[in-house]
Design an enzyme around this catalytic site. Sequence first.
Site, PDB file in Angstrom:
ATOM      1  N   ASN A   9       7.818   0.888 -34.871  1.00  0.00           N
ATOM      2  CA  ASN A   9       8.443  -0.109 -35.751  1.00  0.00           C
ATOM      3  C   ASN A   9       9.936   0.215 -35.755  1.00  0.00           C
ATOM      4  O   ASN A   9      10.364   1.147 -36.431  1.00  0.00           O
ATOM      5  CB  ASN A   9       7.840   0.004 -37.155  1.00  0.00           C
ATOM      6  CG  ASN A   9       8.566  -0.883 -38.173  1.00  0.00           C
ATOM      7  OD1 ASN A   9       9.355  -1.743 -37.798  1.00  0.00           O
ATOM      8  ND2 ASN A   9       8.285  -0.659 -39.451  1.00  0.00           N
ATOM      9  N   TRP A  10      10.676  -0.558 -34.983  1.00  0.00           N
ATOM     10  CA  TRP A  10      12.102  -0.251 -34.820  1.00  0.00           C
ATOM     11  C   TRP A  10      12.918  -0.631 -36.056  1.00  0.00           C
ATOM     12  O   TRP A  10      14.088  -0.261 -36.161  1.00  0.00           O
ATOM     13  CB  TRP A  10      12.669  -0.989 -33.602  1.00  0.00           C
ATOM     14  CG  TRP A  10      12.171  -0.490 -32.278  1.00  0.00           C
ATOM     15  CD1 TRP A  10      11.182   0.431 -32.044  1.00  0.00           C
ATOM     16  CD2 TRP A  10      12.664  -0.883 -30.986  1.00  0.00           C
ATOM     17  NE1 TRP A  10      11.030   0.629 -30.693  1.00  0.00           N
ATOM     18  CE2 TRP A  10      11.918  -0.168 -30.026  1.00  0.00           C
ATOM     19  CE3 TRP A  10      13.646  -1.788 -30.555  1.00  0.00           C
ATOM     20  CZ2 TRP A  10      12.147  -0.319 -28.652  1.00  0.00           C
ATOM     21  CZ3 TRP A  10      13.859  -1.940 -29.195  1.00  0.00           C
ATOM     22  CH2 TRP A  10      13.129  -1.205 -28.260  1.00  0.00           C
ATOM     23  N   LYS A  11      12.316  -1.426 -36.956  1.00  0.00           N
ATOM     24  CA  LYS A  11      13.051  -1.888 -38.147  1.00  0.00           C
ATOM     25  C   LYS A  11      14.356  -2.576 -37.715  1.00  0.00           C
ATOM     26  O   LYS A  11      14.385  -3.210 -36.661  1.00  0.00           O
ATOM     27  CB  LYS A  11      13.268  -0.731 -39.117  1.00  0.00           C
ATOM     28  CG  LYS A  11      11.950   0.016 -39.405  1.00  0.00           C
ATOM     29  CD  LYS A  11      12.015   0.975 -40.544  1.00  0.00           C
ATOM     30  CE  LYS A  11      10.640   1.625 -40.696  1.00  0.00           C
ATOM     31  NZ  LYS A  11      10.552   2.520 -41.846  1.00  0.00           N
ATOM     32  N   HIS A  94       4.766  -4.918 -44.422  1.00  0.00           N
ATOM     33  CA  HIS A  94       5.353  -3.572 -44.461  1.00  0.00           C
ATOM     34  C   HIS A  94       5.901  -3.302 -45.868  1.00  0.00           C
ATOM     35  O   HIS A  94       6.415  -4.198 -46.523  1.00  0.00           O
ATOM     36  CB  HIS A  94       6.468  -3.453 -43.418  1.00  0.00           C
ATOM     37  CG  HIS A  94       6.930  -2.050 -43.252  1.00  0.00           C
ATOM     38  ND1 HIS A  94       7.837  -1.475 -44.111  1.00  0.00           N
ATOM     39  CD2 HIS A  94       6.572  -1.092 -42.365  1.00  0.00           C
ATOM     40  CE1 HIS A  94       8.022  -0.216 -43.732  1.00  0.00           C
ATOM     41  NE2 HIS A  94       7.272   0.043 -42.689  1.00  0.00           N
ATOM     42  N   GLU A  96       8.540  -2.036 -46.850  1.00  0.00           N
ATOM     43  CA  GLU A  96       9.946  -2.426 -47.057  1.00  0.00           C
ATOM     44  C   GLU A  96      10.064  -3.908 -47.350  1.00  0.00           C
ATOM     45  O   GLU A  96      10.929  -4.336 -48.122  1.00  0.00           O
ATOM     46  CB  GLU A  96      10.780  -2.007 -45.837  1.00  0.00           C
ATOM     47  CG  GLU A  96      10.988  -0.498 -45.817  1.00  0.00           C
ATOM     48  CD  GLU A  96      11.127   0.115 -44.440  1.00  0.00           C
ATOM     49  OE1 GLU A  96      11.391  -0.604 -43.464  1.00  0.00           O
ATOM     50  OE2 GLU A  96      10.955   1.355 -44.353  1.00  0.00           O
ATOM     51  N   GLU A 166       0.001   3.239 -44.783  1.00  0.00           N
ATOM     52  CA  GLU A 166       1.304   3.898 -44.880  1.00  0.00           C
ATOM     53  C   GLU A 166       1.603   4.239 -46.337  1.00  0.00           C
ATOM     54  O   GLU A 166       2.061   3.380 -47.097  1.00  0.00           O
ATOM     55  CB  GLU A 166       2.405   2.958 -44.364  1.00  0.00           C
ATOM     56  CG  GLU A 166       2.230   2.554 -42.922  1.00  0.00           C
ATOM     57  CD  GLU A 166       3.569   2.209 -42.283  1.00  0.00           C
ATOM     58  OE1 GLU A 166       3.943   2.901 -41.340  1.00  0.00           O
ATOM     59  OE2 GLU A 166       4.239   1.279 -42.744  1.00  0.00           O
ATOM     60  N   GLY A 172       9.847   7.405 -43.949  1.00  0.00           N
ATOM     61  CA  GLY A 172      11.255   7.745 -43.779  1.00  0.00           C
ATOM     62  C   GLY A 172      11.698   8.925 -44.633  1.00  0.00           C
ATOM     63  O   GLY A 172      12.891   9.165 -44.776  1.00  0.00           O
ATOM     64  N   SER A 212       6.431   8.997 -41.482  1.00  0.00           N
ATOM     65  CA  SER A 212       6.977  10.239 -40.923  1.00  0.00           C
ATOM     66  C   SER A 212       6.055  10.880 -39.881  1.00  0.00           C
ATOM     67  O   SER A 212       5.969  12.099 -39.785  1.00  0.00           O
ATOM     68  CB  SER A 212       7.304  11.229 -42.046  1.00  0.00           C
ATOM     69  OG  SER A 212       8.278  10.672 -42.922  1.00  0.00           O
ATOM     70  N   GLY A 233       8.082   4.824 -37.295  1.00  0.00           N
ATOM     71  CA  GLY A 233       9.425   4.294 -37.545  1.00  0.00           C
ATOM     72  C   GLY A 233      10.467   5.129 -36.823  1.00  0.00           C
ATOM     73  O   GLY A 233      10.712   4.965 -35.625  1.00  0.00           O
ATOM     74  N   GLY A 234      11.078   6.046 -37.554  1.00  0.00           N
ATOM     75  CA  GLY A 234      12.177   6.849 -37.021  1.00  0.00           C
ATOM     76  C   GLY A 234      11.928   7.419 -35.635  1.00  0.00           C
ATOM     77  O   GLY A 234      12.792   7.332 -34.747  1.00  0.00           O
TER      78      GLY A 234
HETATM   79  P1  PGA Z   1       8.761   6.392 -40.519  1.00  0.00           P
HETATM   80  O1  PGA Z   1       8.432   4.850 -40.755  1.00  0.00           O
HETATM   81  O2  PGA Z   1       7.957   6.832 -39.327  1.00  0.00           O
HETATM   82  O3  PGA Z   1      10.254   6.423 -40.239  1.00  0.00           O
HETATM   83  O4  PGA Z   1       8.391   7.121 -41.741  1.00  0.00           O
HETATM   84  C1  PGA Z   1       7.119   4.383 -40.612  1.00  0.00           C
HETATM   85  C2  PGA Z   1       7.077   2.916 -40.976  1.00  0.00           C
HETATM   86  O5  PGA Z   1       7.820   2.498 -41.865  1.00  0.00           O
HETATM   87  O6  PGA Z   1       6.313   2.140 -40.379  1.00  0.00           O
END
Ligand code: PGA
Length: 248
Positions: A9-11, A94, A96, A166, A172, A212, A233-234
């Site tokens: 997930n590149w956001k 998601h 966010e 999640e 994050g 994470s 994500g990251g």
């Molecule tokens: P993260 O993000 O791996 O940076 O914690 C995961 C996500 O939001 O899907």
Amino acid sequence: MRTPIIAGNWKMNKTPAEATELIQALKPLVKDAKCTVVVCVPALCVHAAKQAVRGSKIKVGVQNMHWEPKGAYTGELSAEMVKACGVDYVIVGHSERRQYFGETDETVNKRALAVVHAGMTPIICVGERKEQREAGYTDDLVAYQTLTALTGMTPDEVKKVVIAYEPVWAIGTGLTATDEQANETIGVIRAAIARKYGKRVADKVRIQYGGSMNPKNASGLMAQPEIDGGLIGGASLKAEDFSKVVNF
Ligand code: PGA
């Protein structure tokens, strides 16, 4: 029996040129992957990403989509547009989007239905906040979020969705659920699906862990029987890190 699925997930990261560069670097590193590999890119990078994944098995996804087929919804994307660009996966709900953009369990359901009806696969995100876990609500909450998101789908449609568990406190933050915590909550999600749609359906649904997840903790998480992959994500923004998760 379930093929694992690792999705990045590149956001809100990467221009089209940067997307091309990242995918080109990723391709040789994941060519022997035993799992489904997906990159969920910003919508403006889909064209570049589709070109870049040619000759590989990497699939392209986006991070959100509207449920209406067309009309006066400034800034939104319809299923038809997304599908026409060759997208196979759509992240829905998601945390966010729930936190910053007013996403609710009801709108998650509408989006997930629109993705499924367009013949694409939703990656439906569920998960508790820290205070909800501490108050002991996690199991009831994730079961509710999951069953609400699936409302209106046929058992055959449910079989094909991907759920991403999640925990919001792990996204994050560098905090990861322990392997056992993640496995247990994913088991709760699967049991909820089984109660409503039957065990044969629930046994088919791929349920990822996200929050994470990185090259260091991926193999422990993936060794858990209920965990069928990860939403990353990251660690998906660097080819080497993401490939290490893919090749857990
Ligand atoms: P993260 O993000 O791996 O940076 O914690 C995961 C996500 O939001 O899907």
